[in-house]
Design a protein around this motif. Structure first.
Motif, PDB file in Angstrom:
ATOM      1  N   ARG A 145       0.752  -1.275  -0.065  1.00 39.70           N
ATOM      2  CA  ARG A 145       0.147  -0.056   0.198  1.00 39.70           C
ATOM      3  C   ARG A 145       1.118   1.068  -0.266  1.00 39.70           C
ATOM      4  O   ARG A 145       1.970   1.313   0.106  1.00 39.70           O
ATOM      5  CB  ARG A 145      -0.872   0.039   1.305  1.00 39.70           C
ATOM      6  CG  ARG A 145      -0.120   0.027   2.617  1.00 39.70           C
ATOM      7  CD  ARG A 145      -1.058   0.051   3.760  1.00 39.70           C
ATOM      8  NE  ARG A 145      -1.826  -0.842   4.001  1.00 39.70           N
ATOM      9  CZ  ARG A 145      -1.930  -1.709   5.059  1.00 39.70           C
ATOM     10  NH1 ARG A 145      -1.794  -1.313   6.035  1.00 39.70           N
ATOM     11  NH2 ARG A 145      -2.831  -2.916   5.045  1.00 39.70           N
ATOM     12  N   LYS A 171      -7.153   7.413   0.440  1.00 37.66           N
ATOM     13  CA  LYS A 171      -8.331   6.589   0.632  1.00 37.66           C
ATOM     14  C   LYS A 171      -8.312   5.629   1.628  1.00 37.66           C
ATOM     15  O   LYS A 171      -7.178   5.237   1.952  1.00 37.66           O
ATOM     16  CB  LYS A 171      -8.282   5.991  -0.779  1.00 37.66           C
ATOM     17  CG  LYS A 171      -8.879   7.104  -2.026  1.00 37.66           C
ATOM     18  CD  LYS A 171      -8.757   6.030  -3.465  1.00 37.66           C
ATOM     19  CE  LYS A 171      -9.109   7.156  -4.509  1.00 37.66           C
ATOM     20  NZ  LYS A 171      -9.121   6.194  -5.798  1.00 37.66           N
ATOM     21  N   ALA A 211      -8.912   2.479   1.235  1.00 38.23           N
ATOM     22  CA  ALA A 211      -8.358   1.458   0.536  1.00 38.23           C
ATOM     23  C   ALA A 211      -6.754   1.234   0.806  1.00 38.23           C
ATOM     24  O   ALA A 211      -6.168   0.296   0.701  1.00 38.23           O
ATOM     25  CB  ALA A 211      -8.744   1.592  -0.979  1.00 38.23           C
ATOM     26  N   ASP A 212      -6.071   2.531   0.897  1.00 34.40           N
ATOM     27  CA  ASP A 212      -5.022   2.503   1.027  1.00 34.40           C
ATOM     28  C   ASP A 212      -4.444   2.052   2.301  1.00 34.40           C
ATOM     29  O   ASP A 212      -3.159   1.867   2.705  1.00 34.40           O
ATOM     30  CB  ASP A 212      -4.339   3.921   0.919  1.00 34.40           C
ATOM     31  CG  ASP A 212      -4.527   4.459  -0.726  1.00 34.40           C
ATOM     32  OD1 ASP A 212      -4.249   3.548  -1.558  1.00 34.40           O
ATOM     33  OD2 ASP A 212      -4.805   5.612  -0.762  1.00 34.40           O
ATOM     34  N   ASN A 264     -16.982   2.805   2.560  1.00 39.43           N
ATOM     35  CA  ASN A 264     -16.348   2.647   1.316  1.00 39.43           C
ATOM     36  C   ASN A 264     -15.061   2.596   1.214  1.00 39.43           C
ATOM     37  O   ASN A 264     -14.391   3.571   1.624  1.00 39.43           O
ATOM     38  CB  ASN A 264     -17.269   3.271   0.134  1.00 39.43           C
ATOM     39  CG  ASN A 264     -17.102   2.935  -1.211  1.00 39.43           C
ATOM     40  OD1 ASN A 264     -16.041   3.159  -1.779  1.00 39.43           O
ATOM     41  ND2 ASN A 264     -17.998   2.074  -1.772  1.00 39.43           N
ATOM     42  N   PRO A 265     -14.502   1.676   0.368  1.00 40.78           N
ATOM     43  CA  PRO A 265     -12.857   1.745   0.185  1.00 40.78           C
ATOM     44  C   PRO A 265     -12.284   3.129  -0.633  1.00 40.78           C
ATOM     45  O   PRO A 265     -11.517   3.398  -0.383  1.00 40.78           O
ATOM     46  CB  PRO A 265     -12.529   0.455  -0.609  1.00 40.78           C
ATOM     47  CG  PRO A 265     -13.877   0.206  -1.176  1.00 40.78           C
ATOM     48  CD  PRO A 265     -14.968   0.523  -0.285  1.00 40.78           C
ATOM     49  N   GLU A 266     -13.193   3.699  -1.180  1.00 41.05           N
ATOM     50  CA  GLU A 266     -13.049   4.846  -2.029  1.00 41.05           C
ATOM     51  C   GLU A 266     -13.031   6.116  -0.820  1.00 41.05           C
ATOM     52  O   GLU A 266     -12.913   7.372  -1.500  1.00 41.05           O
ATOM     53  CB  GLU A 266     -13.901   5.088  -3.182  1.00 41.05           C
ATOM     54  CG  GLU A 266     -13.686   4.062  -4.094  1.00 41.05           C
ATOM     55  CD  GLU A 266     -12.091   4.038  -4.485  1.00 41.05           C
ATOM     56  OE1 GLU A 266     -11.536   5.020  -5.258  1.00 41.05           O
ATOM     57  OE2 GLU A 266     -11.382   2.774  -4.718  1.00 41.05           O
ATOM     58  N   ALA A 267     -13.493   5.957   0.116  1.00 41.48           N
ATOM     59  CA  ALA A 267     -13.834   6.851   0.960  1.00 41.48           C
ATOM     60  C   ALA A 267     -12.545   7.678   1.551  1.00 41.48           C
ATOM     61  O   ALA A 267     -11.463   6.805   1.661  1.00 41.48           O
ATOM     62  CB  ALA A 267     -14.872   6.841   2.219  1.00 41.48           C
ATOM     63  N   ASP A 268     -12.517   8.819   1.889  1.00 42.66           N
ATOM     64  CA  ASP A 268     -11.225   9.678   2.693  1.00 42.66           C
ATOM     65  C   ASP A 268     -11.154   8.931   4.050  1.00 42.66           C
ATOM     66  O   ASP A 268     -11.974   8.546   4.601  1.00 42.66           O
ATOM     67  CB  ASP A 268     -11.213  11.030   2.736  1.00 42.66           C
ATOM     68  CG  ASP A 268     -10.195  11.811   2.893  1.00 42.66           C
ATOM     69  OD1 ASP A 268      -9.904  11.902   4.206  1.00 42.66           O
ATOM     70  OD2 ASP A 268      -9.171  12.053   1.784  1.00 42.66           O
ATOM     71  N   ALA A 314     -17.746  -3.111  -0.365  1.00 38.48           N
ATOM     72  CA  ALA A 314     -18.081  -2.592  -1.678  1.00 38.48           C
ATOM     73  C   ALA A 314     -18.757  -3.772  -2.297  1.00 38.48           C
ATOM     74  O   ALA A 314     -18.638  -5.043  -2.300  1.00 38.48           O
ATOM     75  CB  ALA A 314     -16.564  -2.715  -2.433  1.00 38.48           C
TER      76      ALA A 314
END
Length: 310
Positions: free
Chosen positions: A7, A179, A181-182, A267-271, A291
């Motif tokens: 990551r 994100k 996700a990171d 959501n994984p795309e959220a900050d 997701a």
């Protein structure tokens, strides 16, 4: 802990925090030799005597919503140890402390409830002085892999307690710019609804988890946590069952019975700033990452703490 995939480097997250500027600390009633740590530590702190029966200690912890409580000498108030929610899970079937119930009490939990809490507490406690600094607390937690520190004076008397959540909440307004996700754990250990509680406890102790997502056919059902299991053992229904049976019967209860289903997710795309905000508002230490109705990861306050600690 859970395995992680590659990551974004953590150094970039730490740089984001540094660029947000200095912290503004809340004031706190003056105490003898009060230092920076007392501005974020929780005080007064509830403590217990080493002779407190295990079941009484469990009920106090469940009622107050704590994950750890200092054990002190009732006369001098000096720190003797710390008992954590994980210690109770260990005692109630998850680890080596369960042998006390099995060998000493023949598996009869109704007899074992009066075992003194000193039998399951951690006696060698990492603490911080009331004159300590926040950075010192961060380094102590990081080095010793603990989630909280009793705050003691020069006489080893307990004044307060500071946790990794206190640290994370202090920085929560400054955590953003990447994100979810990171940062999230992507390979998450999960369990099925029918899994016995005893198996869940053993996974928690073995992997040093405080929570375990429950899934069915790839769909996220809810979260089993150390607290939800302790609340289960504190119910009158379970207590009545333990009066006439052995603890092994109760430990075969499917984990779905202690699973929290109304759980905040992200959501994984959220900050990551949004994740920190939700955790603060909901008073939770983790968020399942969802997701397309499927669990794709989990982000916890420990992930944020690792960023802060560097």
């Amino acid at each position: 802990m859970v395995a992680r995939q590659s990551r974004r480097p953590r150094t970039s997250f730490r740089r984001i925090l540094r660029e947000k500027g200095p912290l503004e600390l809340k004031t706190h009633p003056s105490k003898k030799r009060e230092g920076e740590i007392m501005k974020i530590a929780r005080s007064p702190v509830i403590t217990m005597a080493p002779t407190t029966p295990v079941y009484d200690a469990l009920k106090i912890m469940v009622k107050e919503g704590f994950r750890r409580m200092p054990v002190v000498d009732p006369g001098t108030k000096k720190l003797l140890g710390v008992v954590t929610a994980t210690d109770f899970i260990n005692y109630l079937g998850g680890g080596d402390k369960f042998q006390i119930i099995q060998k000493k009490y023949g598996g009869n939990f109704f007899k074992a409830i009066n075992e003194p809490v000193k039998s399951i507490m951690t006696p060698k406690v990492i603490s911080i002085r009331t004159c300590g600094k926040i950075n010192e607390a961060i380094e102590l937690m990081k080095k010793n892999r603990v989630g909280g520190l009793p705050v003691v004076d020069e006489n080893n008397q307990v004044w307060a307690i500071v946790t990794e959540r206190d640290i994370v909440m202090l920085f929560s307004g400054k955590i953003r710019g990447a994100k979810v996700a990171d940062l999230m754990s992507k390979q998450v250990v999960t369990a099925k609804p029918e899994t016995p509680i005893m198996e869940i406890e053993r996974k928690m102790i073995e992997k040093r988890f405080r929570r375990l997502p429950i899934v069915s056919d790839s769909a996220f059902i809810g979260m089993a946590t150390v607290r939800s299991i302790l609340r289960f053992f504190g119910t009158s229904q379970v207590f009545k069952h333990l009066q006439s049976g052995t603890i092994l019967q109760v430990l075969q209860t499917p984990v779905i019975e202690v699973t929290m289903k109304d759980v905040a997710t992200i959501n994984p795309e959220a900050d990551i700033g949004q994740a920190a905000k939700i955790m603060k508002e909901k008073h939770v230490g983790s968020l399942p990452v969802i997701a397309n109705s499927k669990l794709v990861g989990i982000i916890t306050e420990r992930d944020f703490f690792k960023i802060i600690a560097g």
